[in-house]
Design a protein around this motif. Sequence first.
Motif, PDB file in Angstrom:
ATOM      1  N   ALA A 108      -2.967  -9.641  -9.733  1.00 12.01           N
ATOM      2  CA  ALA A 108      -2.831  -8.631  -8.639  1.00 12.01           C
ATOM      3  C   ALA A 108      -4.136  -8.826  -7.716  1.00 12.01           C
ATOM      4  CB  ALA A 108      -2.709  -7.177  -8.958  1.00 12.01           C
ATOM      5  N   THR A 109      -4.167  -9.028  -6.415  1.00 20.77           N
ATOM      6  CA  THR A 109      -5.450  -9.397  -5.547  1.00 20.77           C
ATOM      7  C   THR A 109      -5.870  -8.042  -5.204  1.00 20.77           C
ATOM      8  OG1 THR A 109      -4.611 -11.428  -5.219  1.00 20.77           O
ATOM      9  CG2 THR A 109      -6.190 -10.616  -3.625  1.00 20.77           C
ATOM     10  N   VAL A 162      -7.170  -5.957  -2.046  1.00 24.14           N
ATOM     11  CA  VAL A 162      -7.135  -6.277  -0.619  1.00 24.14           C
ATOM     12  C   VAL A 162      -7.621  -5.069   0.062  1.00 24.14           C
ATOM     13  CG1 VAL A 162      -4.758  -7.546  -0.970  1.00 24.14           C
ATOM     14  CG2 VAL A 162      -4.387  -4.846  -0.626  1.00 24.14           C
ATOM     15  N   THR A 182      -7.281  -0.686  -3.543  1.00 24.89           N
ATOM     16  CA  THR A 182      -5.828  -1.141  -3.123  1.00 24.89           C
ATOM     17  C   THR A 182      -5.648  -2.497  -4.005  1.00 24.89           C
ATOM     18  OG1 THR A 182      -5.736   0.270  -1.645  1.00 24.89           O
ATOM     19  CG2 THR A 182      -3.931  -1.335  -1.673  1.00 24.89           C
ATOM     20  N   GLN A 229      -2.774  -5.571  -4.483  1.00 26.06           N
ATOM     21  CA  GLN A 229      -1.416  -6.441  -3.946  1.00 26.06           C
ATOM     22  C   GLN A 229      -0.973  -7.291  -5.424  1.00 26.06           C
ATOM     23  OE1 GLN A 229       0.637  -6.576  -0.779  1.00 26.06           O
ATOM     24  NE2 GLN A 229       1.819  -6.807  -2.535  1.00 26.06           N
ATOM     25  N   HIS A 248       1.026  -9.845  -7.366  1.00 22.69           N
ATOM     26  CA  HIS A 248       1.684 -11.218  -7.096  1.00 22.69           C
ATOM     27  C   HIS A 248       3.033 -11.406  -7.155  1.00 22.69           C
ATOM     28  CE1 HIS A 248      -2.816 -13.314  -7.639  1.00 22.69           C
ATOM     29  NE2 HIS A 248      -2.629 -12.180  -6.938  1.00 22.69           N
ATOM     30  N   ARG A 267       5.671   1.528  -2.301  1.00 21.51           N
ATOM     31  CA  ARG A 267       5.566   1.350  -1.080  1.00 21.51           C
ATOM     32  C   ARG A 267       6.378   0.013  -0.702  1.00 21.51           C
ATOM     33  NH1 ARG A 267      -1.234   1.565  -1.322  1.00 21.51           N
ATOM     34  NH2 ARG A 267      -1.230   3.856  -0.758  1.00 21.51           N
ATOM     35  N   ASP A 324       5.359  -2.453   0.981  1.00 22.37           N
ATOM     36  CA  ASP A 324       4.788  -3.721   0.757  1.00 22.37           C
ATOM     37  C   ASP A 324       4.142  -4.054  -0.398  1.00 22.37           C
ATOM     38  OD1 ASP A 324       2.644  -1.801   0.288  1.00 22.37           O
ATOM     39  OD2 ASP A 324       1.400  -2.445   2.095  1.00 22.37           O
ATOM     40  N   GLY A 325       4.662  -2.898  -1.398  1.00 21.68           N
ATOM     41  CA  GLY A 325       4.261  -3.187  -3.191  1.00 21.68           C
ATOM     42  C   GLY A 325       2.822  -2.853  -3.339  1.00 21.68           C
ATOM     43  N   THR A 326       1.902  -2.638  -2.427  1.00 19.50           N
ATOM     44  CA  THR A 326       0.697  -2.270  -2.725  1.00 19.50           C
ATOM     45  C   THR A 326       0.320  -1.202  -3.677  1.00 19.50           C
ATOM     46  OG1 THR A 326      -0.041  -1.055  -0.832  1.00 19.50           O
ATOM     47  CG2 THR A 326      -0.401  -3.514  -0.884  1.00 19.50           C
ATOM     48  N   THR A 361      -2.712   1.875  -5.076  1.00 17.79           N
ATOM     49  CA  THR A 361      -4.068   2.325  -4.730  1.00 17.79           C
ATOM     50  C   THR A 361      -4.538   2.991  -5.857  1.00 17.79           C
ATOM     51  OG1 THR A 361      -3.808   2.373  -2.159  1.00 17.79           O
ATOM     52  CG2 THR A 361      -5.496   3.665  -3.167  1.00 17.79           C
TER      53      THR A 361
END
Length: 403
Positions: free
Chosen positions: A173-174, A176, A189, A191, A193, A225, A227-229, A231
């Motif tokens: 996960a990056t 972001v 937060t 994101q 992969h 969410r 967008d899959g993020t 937090t």
Amino acid sequence: MPADPCQDDSATTPAARTAGSEVTQAPLSAHETALIRASVSVVEPLAADMTVYFYAILFTRHPEVRPMFPQGMDAQRDRLLRALLRIVDLVDHPESLVRFCGHLGRDHRKYGTLRAHFPAVGECLLAALARYAGPAWTDDIAAAWTKAYGVVADVMISAAEQDAEVRPAVWAATIVHRAPRGPGIAEVTLQPHAPYEHAAGQYASIETPWHPRQWRPYSPANASREDGTLTFHIRAVPGGSVSNALVHRAAVGDVVHLGAPMGEMVLDAAVHSDLLFVAGGTGLAPIRALLEEVARRGGRHQVNLFLGARTGAELYGVDDMLRMAQRHHWLTVRGAVSDEYVPGIRGSLPDVLAEYGPWYQHDVFLSGPAAMVASARQSLTHHGTSPDRIHHDPFDAPLPATS
């Protein structure tokens, strides 16, 4: 394998052949359970030395497993001890034993644990127990421990293999987004992969690139969410390598790893339409996620939220929660500050809960420091809330608590 007690999967296991099996009787007889608990009482005063010895002989006899462990072993030894004691506590509660060991098996996938590793761990663990039990160690006790570890290994292996059929062991996960949220606290937060499906209220373990093989559990502060993020609200713990790296060192663009989502503190566990949420410090994160889930479902629950802290300055996230209450008529927010006078929110959390109760017609979700959760649970049960309607992650979750 950064593992907890287990034994050769060929051992006799009269109960719990799979993680999902229904267990109707304890895996050990009353006599075998008594033998195990008696031996624990002998070795417990020497437990710290025993875990050092266990890992020393494990790495000497089976050096191939050493790279699976972090360089610093203090937290790992403590985790092993807590898991051992928890298994002993549950040995005559088969459903809870299966649930706990299934959690261990699924969670250990992120370390690269394989079926072949279990005999090595079991061999060395029994050797350590025998050494520190001394003359109290008998053939009958050895047989009881071997049988118990066979059950543990069966459940862990089965849970891990079933889990491997449906999801990865680890997600990259990056980072972001990253922003300060108060002294020593950062909002981070991620994101993932690949799709990362989690339920609001669950937690995930994180590994950073600066401290390989050190994992720390954190709860996402959001429901799922589009967008899959994810937090996270992370507080830097003194001496905590993972938390300090995420708060003080990590930057947007860095890549971390996530373990599988864990925990049963989810909204679907609720029976009642009225809910009580209690949070302390960054324990607000999973509660916030649960509130988002209530809103997503159309606000079909009436929710009371209590935020507990020692001082007004530590009353984390209260402004955000008050704004949420303005948007949602079903949410009521109150504070409890124990060590200083703050108009309208004075009092220890147990006292404030008692004042505004009773809560026996509510499902209760607790999150925060272990002492706070324990005192809130005690107060609630004392005033009539059924224990099976109080939801929180276990104090003995098999993950390091100080990193």
